[in-house]
Scaffold this active site. Structure first.
Site, PDB file in Angstrom:
ATOM      1  N   ASN A 191      -0.807   9.797  15.936  1.00  0.00           N
ATOM      2  CA  ASN A 191      -1.786   9.112  15.360  1.00  0.00           C
ATOM      3  C   ASN A 191      -3.228   9.419  16.006  1.00  0.00           C
ATOM      4  O   ASN A 191      -4.345   9.228  15.441  1.00  0.00           O
ATOM      5  CB  ASN A 191      -1.454   7.614  15.222  1.00  0.00           C
ATOM      6  CG  ASN A 191      -0.328   7.423  14.002  1.00  0.00           C
ATOM      7  OD1 ASN A 191      -0.268   8.151  13.220  1.00  0.00           O
ATOM      8  ND2 ASN A 191       0.304   6.405  14.197  1.00  0.00           N
TER       9      ASN A 191
ATOM     10  N   ALA B 184       2.171   9.238   3.235  1.00  0.00           N
ATOM     11  CA  ALA B 184       2.133   8.739   1.722  1.00  0.00           C
ATOM     12  C   ALA B 184       0.423   8.234   1.485  1.00  0.00           C
ATOM     13  O   ALA B 184       0.196   7.803   2.474  1.00  0.00           O
ATOM     14  CB  ALA B 184       2.859   7.523   1.660  1.00  0.00           C
TER      15      ALA B 184
ATOM     16  N   LYS C 270       4.772   9.047  18.586  1.00  0.00           N
ATOM     17  CA  LYS C 270       4.113   8.797  17.309  1.00  0.00           C
ATOM     18  C   LYS C 270       2.749   8.609  17.584  1.00  0.00           C
ATOM     19  O   LYS C 270       1.749   8.781  16.887  1.00  0.00           O
ATOM     20  CB  LYS C 270       4.742   7.728  16.504  1.00  0.00           C
ATOM     21  CG  LYS C 270       4.148   7.482  15.081  1.00  0.00           C
ATOM     22  CD  LYS C 270       3.950   8.706  14.117  1.00  0.00           C
ATOM     23  CE  LYS C 270       3.237   8.310  13.089  1.00  0.00           C
ATOM     24  NZ  LYS C 270       4.005   7.283  12.144  1.00  0.00           N
TER      25      LYS C 270
ATOM     26  N   PRO D  70     -12.752  -1.323   7.767  1.00  0.00           N
ATOM     27  CA  PRO D  70     -12.509  -1.418   9.201  1.00  0.00           C
ATOM     28  C   PRO D  70     -11.158  -0.179   9.459  1.00  0.00           C
ATOM     29  O   PRO D  70     -10.373  -0.096   8.827  1.00  0.00           O
ATOM     30  CB  PRO D  70     -12.022  -2.848   9.339  1.00  0.00           C
ATOM     31  CG  PRO D  70     -12.525  -3.479   8.440  1.00  0.00           C
ATOM     32  CD  PRO D  70     -12.579  -2.744   7.066  1.00  0.00           C
ATOM     33  N   LEU D  71     -11.666   0.163  10.681  1.00  0.00           N
ATOM     34  CA  LEU D  71     -10.719   1.365  11.070  1.00  0.00           C
ATOM     35  C   LEU D  71      -9.522   0.703  12.226  1.00  0.00           C
ATOM     36  O   LEU D  71      -9.882  -0.154  13.061  1.00  0.00           O
ATOM     37  CB  LEU D  71     -11.300   2.370  11.822  1.00  0.00           C
ATOM     38  CG  LEU D  71     -12.418   2.953  11.121  1.00  0.00           C
ATOM     39  CD1 LEU D  71     -12.887   4.254  11.810  1.00  0.00           C
ATOM     40  CD2 LEU D  71     -12.039   3.392   9.529  1.00  0.00           C
TER      41      LEU D  71
ATOM     42  N   GLY E  17       1.079  -1.185  -0.189  1.00  0.00           N
ATOM     43  CA  GLY E  17       0.006   0.124  -0.054  1.00  0.00           C
ATOM     44  C   GLY E  17       0.745   1.239  -0.116  1.00  0.00           C
ATOM     45  O   GLY E  17       1.853   1.177  -0.491  1.00  0.00           O
TER      46      GLY E  17
ATOM     47  N   THR F 123      -3.841  -8.150  -3.772  1.00  0.00           N
ATOM     48  CA  THR F 123      -4.244  -7.473  -5.176  1.00  0.00           C
ATOM     49  C   THR F 123      -3.116  -7.643  -6.075  1.00  0.00           C
ATOM     50  O   THR F 123      -2.174  -7.123  -5.944  1.00  0.00           O
ATOM     51  CB  THR F 123      -4.803  -6.127  -4.933  1.00  0.00           C
ATOM     52  OG1 THR F 123      -5.947  -5.775  -4.234  1.00  0.00           O
ATOM     53  CG2 THR F 123      -5.340  -5.570  -6.400  1.00  0.00           C
TER      54      THR F 123
END
Length: 296
Positions: free
Chosen positions: A182, A127, A178, A257-258, A13, A36
């Protein structure tokens, strides 16, 4: 380096593509693994574009032996679904570099990696995946790793690449800092807005209160962070491009989903364990959980 050890990347990703491109530019192209199929990966950055040749392998059965170094860049919500991949890619002599959010990467990955060493990493660059499946790198990439011998394969793999690697003797503090960044980004999910929302005075006040709540929990967990950290983190959001998003917002907008548990629920969970009041978490966490899981 390829003569010394083999490298694979699971999860191409936004973060995974950036690391794969850094390795490829240095002549160290990893095996690309994911759900994928893509013939190649494309990273767009300030110097143009980097194409990482594929294909992306989509069948774990194609992996014949464990790899020496495995970068894991899947979301923590996808770990169980990657069980077959991890079983094939990892062995007792592997080093697994977790390019994942949170402060619990080792505990979450260890049951799945056949006794491999799990090395947590802090990812310091934004990104984002574009509609055409390319990735837009919006800052200079860098990682922080704990200063331990098992970090050396990662340091060597990324040596001389566009992605800098720093080693920290106080990784706990770095990782929690960090996490605070987040955690406060979770507010963007509830507002359905990007970084520009932090220009509002009311959001600034709410964010500071929440960051101070998170700071209390981080310190209880052993992080050495000063009182200035909440304002410093908020300054990053104030200085960011107004259209800068975050992975948890992208997941919400795509109805995926988170990662609310490892980014926000962890504050509430450890707060309760230490007897620390977390009134903002007590509102934020149920709303994020509902946004992730429904029903309705």
């Amino acid at each position: 380096m390829s003569d010394r050890f083999t490298t694979a990347l699971l999860g191409p990703g936004a973060i995974g593509t950036t690391i794969a491109a850094a390795l490829h530019e240095a002549g160290r192209t990893p095996l690309l693994c994911g759900r994928t199929a893509h013939p190649q990966l494309l990273l767009r950055h300030d110097r143009g574009e980097t194409v990482v040749p594929g294909p992306v392998v989509t069948d774990p059965a194609a992996i014949e032996r464990p790899f020496d170094l495995v970068f894991v860049a899947v979301k923590t919500t996808q770990i169980a679904d990657c069980a077959d991949w991890l079983a094939r890619l990892c062995g007792k002599n592997s080093v697994v570099c977790a390019l994942q959010n949170g402060v619990e990467q080792q505990a979450l990955l260890q049951p799945w990696v056949n006794g491999a060493v799990v090395l947590p990493a802090v990812v310091w660059f934004p990104a984002q995946r574009e509609p055409d499946a390319s990735v837009w790198l919006r800052a200079v990439p860098r990682l922080t790793l704990p200063d331990r011998p098992q970090a050396q394969p990662v340091v060597e793999a990324l040596s001389g690449t566009r992605c800098a690697v720093a080693l920290s003797s106080d990784f706990v503090s770095i990782a929690w800092r960090k996490l605070l960044q987040n955690a406060v980004a979770g507010l963007m999910v509830l507002a359905n807005r990007r970084a520009g929302m932090f220009a509002r005075a009311d959001i600034t006040a709410l964010a500071l209160d929440y960051l101070r709540e998170c700071l209390s929990v981080a310190r209880a967990q052993g992080a050495a962070l000063s009182d200035k950290v909440p304002q410093e983190i908020l300054d990053v959001f104030h200085q960011a491009p107004a259209d800068l998003g975050t992975s948890i917002l992208a997941d919400r907008q795509a109805n995926r989903p988170l990662e609310w548990e490892i980014r926000n629920g962890v504050i509430q969970r450890y707060g309760r364990a230490h007897g620390i009041a977390t009134p903002i978490s007590d509102v934020l966490v149920p709303l994020l959980a509902a946004g992730s899981e429904g029903p309705g």
